[in-house]
Design a protein around this motif. Structure first.
Motif, short mmCIF file in Angstrom:
data_model
loop_
_atom_site.label_atom_id
_atom_site.label_comp_id
_atom_site.label_asym_id
_atom_site.label_seq_id
_atom_site.Cartn_x
_atom_site.Cartn_y
_atom_site.Cartn_z
N LEU A 6 -28.22 41.40 -35.57
CA LEU A 6 -28.85 40.57 -36.35
C LEU A 6 -29.95 41.67 -37.24
O LEU A 6 -30.88 42.17 -36.63
CB LEU A 6 -29.51 39.59 -35.84
CG LEU A 6 -30.21 38.48 -36.88
CD1 LEU A 6 -29.19 37.95 -37.69
CD2 LEU A 6 -31.09 37.58 -36.11
N VAL A 7 -29.92 41.84 -38.46
CA VAL A 7 -30.83 42.48 -39.22
C VAL A 7 -31.85 41.74 -39.99
O VAL A 7 -31.29 40.80 -41.06
CB VAL A 7 -30.09 43.38 -40.08
CG1 VAL A 7 -31.15 44.30 -40.68
CG2 VAL A 7 -29.32 44.48 -39.53
N LEU A 8 -32.94 41.47 -39.66
CA LEU A 8 -34.06 40.70 -40.24
C LEU A 8 -34.89 41.82 -41.38
O LEU A 8 -35.49 42.53 -40.91
CB LEU A 8 -34.83 40.05 -39.40
CG LEU A 8 -36.19 39.24 -39.82
CD1 LEU A 8 -35.53 38.37 -41.02
CD2 LEU A 8 -36.89 38.58 -38.93
N THR A 9 -34.62 41.59 -42.76
CA THR A 9 -35.32 42.28 -43.65
C THR A 9 -35.65 41.67 -44.86
O THR A 9 -35.01 40.72 -45.60
CB THR A 9 -34.36 43.50 -44.17
OG1 THR A 9 -35.00 44.13 -45.38
CG2 THR A 9 -32.98 43.04 -44.59
N GLN A 33 -33.35 37.15 -43.98
CA GLN A 33 -34.29 37.16 -44.81
C GLN A 33 -35.87 36.72 -44.46
O GLN A 33 -36.93 36.85 -44.94
CB GLN A 33 -34.28 37.28 -46.46
CG GLN A 33 -33.03 38.43 -46.90
CD GLN A 33 -33.10 38.30 -48.32
OE1 GLN A 33 -32.65 37.68 -48.93
NE2 GLN A 33 -34.01 39.24 -49.00
N ASN A 34 -35.69 35.90 -43.41
CA ASN A 34 -37.11 35.19 -42.77
C ASN A 34 -36.58 34.49 -41.70
O ASN A 34 -35.66 34.58 -41.01
CB ASN A 34 -37.14 33.93 -43.78
CG ASN A 34 -36.08 33.21 -43.93
OD1 ASN A 34 -35.70 32.35 -43.03
ND2 ASN A 34 -35.71 32.94 -45.11
N LEU A 35 -37.75 34.35 -40.62
CA LEU A 35 -37.64 33.96 -39.45
C LEU A 35 -36.94 32.63 -39.28
O LEU A 35 -36.11 32.74 -38.13
CB LEU A 35 -39.05 34.06 -38.72
CG LEU A 35 -39.25 33.59 -37.15
CD1 LEU A 35 -38.31 34.46 -36.56
CD2 LEU A 35 -40.49 33.50 -36.84
N PRO A 36 -37.09 31.53 -40.01
CA PRO A 36 -36.35 30.53 -39.75
C PRO A 36 -35.04 30.46 -39.67
O PRO A 36 -34.21 29.97 -39.09
CB PRO A 36 -36.97 29.36 -40.75
CG PRO A 36 -38.29 29.90 -41.28
CD PRO A 36 -38.21 31.60 -41.12
N ILE A 50 -31.32 43.39 -32.29
CA ILE A 50 -31.73 43.01 -33.38
C ILE A 50 -32.56 44.10 -34.14
O ILE A 50 -33.37 44.69 -33.34
CB ILE A 50 -32.86 41.73 -33.27
CG1 ILE A 50 -32.21 40.54 -32.61
CG2 ILE A 50 -33.81 41.18 -34.62
CD1 ILE A 50 -33.30 39.36 -32.11
N VAL A 51 -32.35 44.17 -35.46
CA VAL A 51 -33.32 45.34 -36.22
C VAL A 51 -34.19 44.56 -37.02
O VAL A 51 -33.60 43.79 -37.77
CB VAL A 51 -32.41 46.05 -37.26
CG1 VAL A 51 -32.96 46.91 -37.95
CG2 VAL A 51 -31.28 47.00 -36.33
N LEU A 52 -35.41 44.78 -37.01
CA LEU A 52 -36.42 44.27 -37.75
C LEU A 52 -37.07 45.23 -38.49
O LEU A 52 -37.69 46.14 -38.16
CB LEU A 52 -37.62 43.47 -36.93
CG LEU A 52 -38.67 42.94 -37.67
CD1 LEU A 52 -38.44 42.04 -38.81
CD2 LEU A 52 -39.71 42.48 -36.62
N GLY A 56 -42.50 44.27 -46.09
CA GLY A 56 -42.45 43.18 -46.80
C GLY A 56 -43.02 41.92 -45.93
O GLY A 56 -43.32 40.85 -46.55
N PHE A 57 -43.12 42.10 -44.55
CA PHE A 57 -43.58 41.20 -43.63
C PHE A 57 -45.39 41.10 -43.46
O PHE A 57 -45.69 40.07 -43.10
CB PHE A 57 -42.95 41.05 -42.51
CG PHE A 57 -41.43 40.46 -42.63
CD1 PHE A 57 -41.10 39.44 -43.02
CD2 PHE A 57 -40.30 41.55 -42.49
CE1 PHE A 57 -39.67 39.04 -42.96
CE2 PHE A 57 -39.26 41.00 -42.57
CZ PHE A 57 -38.93 40.02 -42.80
N GLY A 58 -45.78 42.29 -43.63
CA GLY A 58 -47.10 42.39 -43.80
C GLY A 58 -47.84 41.60 -42.24
O GLY A 58 -47.55 41.86 -41.19
#
Length: 246
Positions: A6-9, A33-36, A50-52, A56-58
């Motif tokens: 899973l890639v979260l970007t 593109q978001n946590l939800p 998981i790749v985070l 952009g998330f600050g």
């Protein structure tokens, strides 16, 4: 062996490069593109890693790392855009299992992910899961869909869209989310193709005999996957919501 990642970007432009780099090294990637959105998928699937991507998330980064660690036992590789020591220490304390600093090559990224998976597998102790939705069965590891045991011929974009809808069955999926899924599937697929993909999936489900699996249009909002109620009361025990099997 294919590994699910899973890639979260938050940066949409990173989707195609990440897919190409990881996909060429036996990683099957799903982008959010978001946590939800990440939590919704993690609640349904077992991922190997998981790749985070931090960019952009600050200030939300620590919260996102904590949320991922609570939702899944999969190790998190955090990609940072700087080698700031304080940020790295904070990330490790918040749950990151490994850190890569940009610029990072696809070769190094995959080596880190492979090692993380090898180390964490005994800790996770989970088996790959399949999703069963009425007569429809989805196997994300093999990117294969079947209806009553017969393979459903889907393109990569159609499969990923169907997986997205099945993982959030009984609730509508908005067009922007669908657009991101199709954009991650291939450079040629876009938001305009959503209706085309939905029409093709409907036709293929119908031709395969999955008439109870309904892909409904939520006008002005998106689409929803539902299971038609059974008329035969003797079959009322069949669940309408997705059921996961090992």
């Amino acid at each position: 062996m294919t590994r699910l990642c899973l890639v979260l970007t938050a940066t949409k432009e990173l989707i195609p490069p990440y897919r190409r780099e990881l996909g060429s090294r036996m990683f099957k990637c799903y982008f959010v593109q978001n946590l939800p959105s990440a939590n919704a998928i993690l609640a349904q699937w077992h991922f190997d890693a998981i790749v985070l991507h931090a960019n952009g998330f600050g200030e939300l980064l620590a919260e996102i790392l904590d949320g991922l660690s609570q939702q899944s036992a999969a190790p998190v590789l955090l990609v940072l855009d700087s080698a700031d020591e304080g940020q790295q220490i904070e990330a490790l304390e918040c749950g990151a299992a490994e850190i890569a600093v940009e610029p990072v090559s696809g070769r190094l990224l995959c080596a880190k992910l492979t090692r993380l998976i090898e180390i964490s597998q005994p800790r996770q102790g989970a088996k790959p899961k399949l999703i069963q939705f009425g007569p429809l069965r989805l196997d994300p590891r093999r990117a294969m869909a079947t209806v009553n045991g017969n393979r459903l011929p889907l393109t990569p974009g159609e499969f990923e869209l169907l997986v997205l809808l099945a993982s959030r069955a009984e609730e509508f999926v908005d067009r922007d989310t669908i657009a991101r899924t199709l954009a991650g599937s291939s450079d040629l697929e876009s938001r305009r193709s959503a209706d085309m993909h939905v029409c093709r999936i409907r036709r293929k489900l119908r031709e395969a005999g999955a008439r109870r699996v309904l892909l409904e249009t939520v006008y002005g909002r998106g689409y929803m996957l539902q299971l038609e109620a059974l008329e035969d009361a003797s079959m009322a025990a069949v669940p309408a919501a997705p059921e996961w099997t090992v």
